[in-house]
Design a protein around this motif. Structure first.
Motif, PDB file in Angstrom:
ATOM      1  N   GLY A 144      16.501  64.837  28.976  1.00  0.00           N
ATOM      2  CA  GLY A 144      17.644  64.129  29.532  1.00  0.00           C
ATOM      3  C   GLY A 144      17.790  62.679  29.160  1.00  0.00           C
ATOM      4  O   GLY A 144      18.589  61.969  29.771  1.00  0.00           O
ATOM      5  N   LEU A 145      17.022  62.183  28.149  1.00  0.00           N
ATOM      6  CA  LEU A 145      17.107  60.819  27.632  1.00  0.00           C
ATOM      7  C   LEU A 145      16.719  59.766  28.668  1.00  0.00           C
ATOM      8  O   LEU A 145      16.996  58.583  28.482  1.00  0.00           O
ATOM      9  N   ALA A 146      16.073  60.159  29.748  1.00  0.00           N
ATOM     10  CA  ALA A 146      15.639  59.189  30.747  1.00  0.00           C
ATOM     11  C   ALA A 146      14.392  58.461  30.259  1.00  0.00           C
ATOM     12  O   ALA A 146      13.790  58.807  29.240  1.00  0.00           O
ATOM     13  N   ARG A 147      13.997  57.454  30.996  1.00  0.00           N
ATOM     14  CA  ARG A 147      12.754  56.754  30.682  1.00  0.00           C
ATOM     15  C   ARG A 147      11.563  57.690  30.912  1.00  0.00           C
ATOM     16  O   ARG A 147      11.671  58.715  31.550  1.00  0.00           O
ATOM     17  N   GLY A 148      10.413  57.297  30.408  1.00  0.00           N
ATOM     18  CA  GLY A 148       9.189  58.039  30.675  1.00  0.00           C
ATOM     19  C   GLY A 148       9.048  59.304  29.864  1.00  0.00           C
ATOM     20  O   GLY A 148       9.105  59.287  28.629  1.00  0.00           O
ATOM     21  N   ILE A 149       8.867  60.434  30.554  1.00  0.00           N
ATOM     22  CA  ILE A 149       8.587  61.715  29.902  1.00  0.00           C
ATOM     23  C   ILE A 149       9.705  62.106  28.948  1.00  0.00           C
ATOM     24  O   ILE A 149       9.457  62.563  27.823  1.00  0.00           O
ATOM     25  N   ASP A 150      10.962  61.942  29.369  1.00  0.00           N
ATOM     26  CA  ASP A 150      12.089  62.316  28.507  1.00  0.00           C
ATOM     27  C   ASP A 150      12.049  61.548  27.191  1.00  0.00           C
ATOM     28  O   ASP A 150      12.224  62.120  26.107  1.00  0.00           O
ATOM     29  N   THR A 151      11.823  60.246  27.286  1.00  0.00           N
ATOM     30  CA  THR A 151      11.780  59.408  26.088  1.00  0.00           C
ATOM     31  C   THR A 151      10.664  59.852  25.149  1.00  0.00           C
ATOM     32  O   THR A 151      10.858  59.939  23.924  1.00  0.00           O
ATOM     33  N   ALA A 152       9.490  60.137  25.708  1.00  0.00           N
ATOM     34  CA  ALA A 152       8.364  60.587  24.883  1.00  0.00           C
ATOM     35  C   ALA A 152       8.674  61.924  24.218  1.00  0.00           C
ATOM     36  O   ALA A 152       8.338  62.144  23.049  1.00  0.00           O
ATOM     37  N   ALA A 153       9.331  62.817  24.939  1.00  0.00           N
ATOM     38  CA  ALA A 153       9.666  64.144  24.392  1.00  0.00           C
ATOM     39  C   ALA A 153      10.632  64.019  23.226  1.00  0.00           C
ATOM     40  O   ALA A 153      10.445  64.636  22.173  1.00  0.00           O
ATOM     41  N   HIS A 154      11.683  63.234  23.383  1.00  0.00           N
ATOM     42  CA  HIS A 154      12.655  63.043  22.300  1.00  0.00           C
ATOM     43  C   HIS A 154      12.014  62.358  21.096  1.00  0.00           C
ATOM     44  O   HIS A 154      12.201  62.777  19.949  1.00  0.00           O
ATOM     45  N   GLY A 155      11.255  61.300  21.368  1.00  0.00           N
ATOM     46  CA  GLY A 155      10.671  60.515  20.272  1.00  0.00           C
ATOM     47  C   GLY A 155       9.731  61.312  19.403  1.00  0.00           C
ATOM     48  O   GLY A 155       9.699  61.143  18.181  1.00  0.00           O
ATOM     49  N   ALA A 156       8.960  62.209  20.011  1.00  0.00           N
ATOM     50  CA  ALA A 156       7.966  62.980  19.257  1.00  0.00           C
ATOM     51  C   ALA A 156       8.579  64.161  18.524  1.00  0.00           C
ATOM     52  O   ALA A 156       7.909  64.769  17.677  1.00  0.00           O
ATOM     53  N   SER A 157       9.829  64.509  18.827  1.00  0.00           N
ATOM     54  CA  SER A 157      10.448  65.680  18.192  1.00  0.00           C
ATOM     55  C   SER A 157      11.641  65.304  17.314  1.00  0.00           C
ATOM     56  O   SER A 157      12.443  66.172  16.959  1.00  0.00           O
ATOM     57  N   LEU A 158      11.752  64.029  16.952  1.00  0.00           N
ATOM     58  CA  LEU A 158      12.860  63.611  16.091  1.00  0.00           C
ATOM     59  C   LEU A 158      12.839  64.334  14.744  1.00  0.00           C
ATOM     60  O   LEU A 158      13.890  64.663  14.189  1.00  0.00           O
ATOM     61  N   GLY A 159      11.646  64.582  14.241  1.00  0.00           N
ATOM     62  CA  GLY A 159      11.538  65.206  12.924  1.00  0.00           C
ATOM     63  C   GLY A 159      11.786  66.699  12.917  1.00  0.00           C
ATOM     64  O   GLY A 159      12.077  67.276  11.862  1.00  0.00           O
ATOM     65  N   THR A 160      11.687  67.349  14.079  1.00  0.00           N
ATOM     66  CA  THR A 160      11.824  68.810  14.134  1.00  0.00           C
ATOM     67  C   THR A 160      13.076  69.267  14.871  1.00  0.00           C
ATOM     68  O   THR A 160      13.423  70.444  14.818  1.00  0.00           O
TER      69      THR A 160
END
Length: 413
Positions: A144-160
């Motif tokens: 959901g693009l929120a701070r914390g867990i959401d941000t980490a999830a999006h950032g680590a999967s940008l390549g895939t």
């Protein structure tokens, strides 16, 4: 089959009109066979409730489409080939999705990763590793693009490949600190919203967004969450939608682990590594549509004659038979059938006095506890057509609520 430009405008006008949500939209489409006809009928429906309804104008709809086009986005309608199949299977699926970025990721199997905004360092690290491993296994990460867990999830999967679901418009990035991440995300993934361009998210919009996060995914993983948090709302939606719920265990001494530990106690699948998610979801990928097992099985007995009468598009192929977890489509009810199929005459229904009596009877049957549409029709002793019309009027009047599975309850003041 795709909508024409005019049909797309009519759909947008209908869903943007006052008091029209996804379920009411579908009920109107089922009844009138198309958005244009439903728009024509709205003024009379509103008068029958004793109030007026603001209908989205053609100019307003055209401005929204133009604003989306300038941003590089597009509208995808429910039932079109590009609409995500798992999402269209939920009973509150948005009639129109605003999409920015690479739309093809919406057609790949997805896993939702959600959790605390105030995440621990360990939680952020685990989320990044989980997202990377899931991406390498072929899953698109939804959050959901929120701070914390959401941000980490999006950032680590940008390549895939990753999908951000926004609570506001696609031009209203929240939180603003994630604006740069958002621009990187849409280069390889996608952002989606059901809200108008320019819509600044309010508190009530985030739970609404959460049902889309879970609805896009085959499974939802809760990494860190307090006992009362938006992440648990997402998990509840996932369960109601018949999707797998996973939770990462944590220390009993950390309040951020209370929600996940509670979910595990309630039956969620424990997730200590990506393999636990992959093993549970991989069998679902044998169905070409990447639908959950329950939906794939339901489709084996699907009867095309039970589809609703929309002129624009076919309904998603969902079994009309009620299920314990997966909600039945409105298309499977009598509201979706022509009068002759339901054994009802076209002009059946009383005058004003008869309508008032039916209204009073139905309202008396409804309470705070949700009741199924079929049970309500049987208890009222009225035809499905009369009850269906009345329910639309009552919903437009703010007198009733629709719940997952098509159940109804009365707004208790």
């Amino acid at each position: 089959m795709a909508l024409t430009d005019r049909q797309r405008l009519d759909w947008l006008r209908l869903i943007r009109s006052e008091s029209i949500g996804p379920r009411t939209f579908r009920a109107l489409m089922n009844r009138y066979g198309g958005a244009a006809a439903a728009l024509d009928a709205l003024p009379e429906l509103a008068r029958s409730t004793g109030r007026s309804i603001k209908i989205c104008s053609m100019a307003e709809a055209e401005r929204e489409i133009e604003a989306l086009r300038r941003r590089g986005g597009r509208l995808i309608a429910l039932g079109e080939p590009d609409y995500p199949r798992p999402l269209q299977a939920i009973d509150s699926a948005p009639p129109l999705l605003l999409v920015l970025g690479r739309g093809e990721v919406l057609l790949r199997p997805c896993v939702a990763l959600v959790g605390s905004r105030n995440a621990s360092a360990a939680g952020l690290k685990f989320t990044a590793r989980l997202a990377q491993d899931l991406g390498e296994a072929g899953f698109v990460v939804v959050s959901g693009l929120a701070r914390g867990i959401d941000t980490a999830a999006h950032g680590a999967s940008l390549g895939t490949g990753t999908i951000a679901v926004l609570a506001g418009g696609l031009d209203e990035i929240y939180p603003p600190q994630n604006a740069q991440l958002f621009e990187r995300l849409i280069m390889s993934g996608a952002a989606v919203s059901e809200m108008p361009m320019g819509w600044a998210p309010r508190g009530r919009d985030f739970p609404r967004r959460n049902r889309l996060v879970s609805g896009l995914a085959l499974g939802t993983v809760v990494v860190e969450a307090a006992r009362k948090s938006g992440s648990l709302i997402t998990a509840r939606f996932a369960n109601e939608q018949g999707r797998q719920v996973f939770a990462v265990p944590g220390s009993p001494l950390d309040p951020r682990a209370e929600g996940g530990n509670h979910l595990i106690r309630e039956g969620a699948t424990l997730c200590a590594e990506a393999a636990h998610v992959i093993e549970a979801l991989t069998p679902l990928l044998g169905h070409g549509s990447a639908l959950p097992t329950g939906l794939a099985q339901a489709r084996e007995g699907y009867d095309p004659e039970s589809e609703c009468l929309w002129d624009e598009l076919d309904l998603p192929e969902i079994s009309p038979a009620p299920r314990t977890i997966l909600p039945p489509a409105i298309a499977g009810s009598d509201l979706a059938r022509p009068p002759e199929a339901a054994g009802e005459a076209e002009g059946e229904g009383g005058g004003e006095g008869g309508g008032d009596e039916i209204r009073a009877r139905v309202l008396a049957l409804l309470g705070a506890a949700p009741v199924s549409l079929d049970d309500l029709i049987r208890a009222s002793g009225q035809s499905a057509r009369d009850v269906g019309r009345l329910l639309i009027e009552l919903e437009l009047d703010g007198a009733i609520l629709r719940h997952p599975g098509g159940a109804l309850s009365r707004v208790m003041l």
